[in-house]
Design an enzyme around this catalytic site. Structure first.
Site, short mmCIF file in Angstrom:
data_model
loop_
_atom_site.label_atom_id
_atom_site.label_comp_id
_atom_site.label_asym_id
_atom_site.label_seq_id
_atom_site.Cartn_x
_atom_site.Cartn_y
_atom_site.Cartn_z
N ASP A 104 -19.25 -2.15 -7.18
CA ASP A 104 -18.39 -1.30 -8.00
C ASP A 104 -18.75 0.18 -7.81
O ASP A 104 -17.88 1.02 -7.62
CB ASP A 104 -18.46 -1.70 -9.48
CG ASP A 104 -19.88 -1.81 -10.03
OD1 ASP A 104 -20.86 -1.59 -9.27
OD2 ASP A 104 -20.03 -2.13 -11.22
N ASP A 107 -24.75 4.54 -7.21
CA ASP A 107 -25.22 5.67 -8.04
C ASP A 107 -26.58 6.12 -7.53
O ASP A 107 -26.67 6.87 -6.56
CB ASP A 107 -25.24 5.20 -9.50
CG ASP A 107 -25.69 6.27 -10.48
OD1 ASP A 107 -25.72 7.45 -10.11
OD2 ASP A 107 -26.01 5.93 -11.64
N LYS A 135 -21.18 7.86 -6.42
CA LYS A 135 -21.59 8.99 -7.27
C LYS A 135 -22.75 9.69 -6.56
O LYS A 135 -23.92 9.46 -6.89
CB LYS A 135 -22.04 8.42 -8.62
CG LYS A 135 -22.07 9.42 -9.76
CD LYS A 135 -22.81 8.83 -10.97
CE LYS A 135 -21.97 7.93 -11.83
NZ LYS A 135 -22.74 7.43 -13.02
N ARG A 170 -15.20 -3.51 -19.19
CA ARG A 170 -14.93 -3.96 -17.82
C ARG A 170 -13.45 -4.29 -17.62
O ARG A 170 -12.94 -4.18 -16.52
CB ARG A 170 -15.71 -5.25 -17.51
CG ARG A 170 -17.20 -5.08 -17.38
CD ARG A 170 -17.80 -6.32 -16.73
NE ARG A 170 -19.21 -6.51 -17.01
CZ ARG A 170 -20.20 -5.93 -16.34
NH1 ARG A 170 -19.93 -5.10 -15.36
NH2 ARG A 170 -21.45 -6.16 -16.66
P1 IMP Z 1 -27.67 2.23 -8.78
O1 IMP Z 1 -28.71 1.17 -8.54
O2 IMP Z 1 -28.18 3.35 -9.65
O3 IMP Z 1 -26.99 2.74 -7.53
O4 IMP Z 1 -26.59 1.59 -9.71
C1 IMP Z 1 -25.77 0.59 -9.37
C2 IMP Z 1 -25.29 -0.13 -10.60
O5 IMP Z 1 -25.45 0.68 -11.78
C3 IMP Z 1 -23.83 -0.43 -10.51
O6 IMP Z 1 -23.61 -1.67 -9.92
C4 IMP Z 1 -23.39 -0.38 -11.95
O7 IMP Z 1 -23.57 -1.65 -12.55
C5 IMP Z 1 -24.33 0.60 -12.62
N1 IMP Z 1 -23.74 1.96 -12.77
C6 IMP Z 1 -24.10 3.10 -12.16
N2 IMP Z 1 -23.35 4.13 -12.55
C7 IMP Z 1 -22.48 3.63 -13.46
C8 IMP Z 1 -21.42 4.21 -14.25
O8 IMP Z 1 -21.08 5.40 -14.19
N3 IMP Z 1 -20.77 3.35 -15.07
C9 IMP Z 1 -21.07 2.03 -15.17
N4 IMP Z 1 -22.04 1.45 -14.46
C10 IMP Z 1 -22.75 2.25 -13.62
MG MG Z 2 -23.39 -2.67 -14.56
#
Ligand code: IMP
Ligand code: MG
Length: 185
Positions: A104, A107, A135, A170
């Site tokens: 999805d 980040d 992001k 969601r």
């Molecule tokens: P990362 O490990 O920080 O890259 O984050 C990945 C996961 O964090 C995604 O699969 C989402 O479940 C959650 N996530 C990161 N940013 C957001 C956001 O803005 N809204 C909702 N979920 C987020």
């Molecule tokens: Mg999540």
């Protein structure tokens, strides 16, 4: 029909259903072209990827199998804990598959960096990443990037189209920025 009460918690709509569909259609065309003659396995990361997966697989016009994994990293906060844990693993051996991870949002990159290294160690024929949202300002792991991206998003907490806050929102069909008052209490 009655008004969607979840809308009260949304500061701003970032992408409408139509805009999201356009991203999906474009990514599907790119993937179809790149995976012609390959052994494509779409690996959706639960639960956030359910909407992307369902929409994307319909516009991929080469043979594709699907499987799912579930990882946990967030708890109920809006920032990553930095730890990732496999909650549900794949049902199959991925050796000889051209694996495309479907996410999805990318980040901090912690989740996808972890998943990519875990799955790479299982010797797939190839491994790439597709995420509907990227992001870049949230990135902590520098050497991770997606091969297929729907669109970039600002460094704000977004919900809808599979993305949750504390397991909710969601099911919004569009993507919006969550009001800070919802999570800063
Ligand atoms: P990362 O490990 O920080 O890259 O984050 C990945 C996961 O964090 C995604 O699969 C989402 O479940 C959650 N996530 C990161 N940013 C957001 C956001 O803005 N809204 C909702 N979920 C987020
Ligand atoms: Mg999540």
């Amino acid at each position: 029909m009655s008004k969607n009460v979840m809308l009260e918690d949304i500061k701003e709509v970032l992408f409408s259903q139509e805009q999201i569909q356009a991203m999906i259609t474009r990514m599907g065309a790119e993937i179809s072209e790149d995976y012609e003659g390959k052994n494509l396995l779409l690996v959706g990361i639960l639960k956030g990827s359910v909407m992307v997966m369902a929409d994307l697989m319909k516009v991929i016009n080469v043979p594709a199998e699907i499987d799912f994994m579930a990882v946990s990293s967030y708890g109920e906060d809006t920032k990553t804990s930095g730890r990732v844990r496999i909650v549900k693993d794949l049902d199959r051996d991925i050796a000889d598959y051209d694996v495309l991870i479907v996410e999805d949002i990318l980040d901090s990159g912690v989740t996808l960096a972890y998943l990519k290294s875990v799955l790479s160690a299982r010797n797939p024929a190839s491994i790439k990443i597709c995420t509907i949202f990227d992001k870049p300002d949230g990135r902590k792991v520098k050497d991770i990037s997606a091969d297929y991206v729907g669109d970039t998003v600002p460094d704000e907490f977004i919900v809808g189209y599979g993305l949750d806050y504390a397991h909710k929102y969601r099911n919004l069909p569009f993507v919006g920025i969550l009001k800070e008052s919802v999570y800063k209490k």
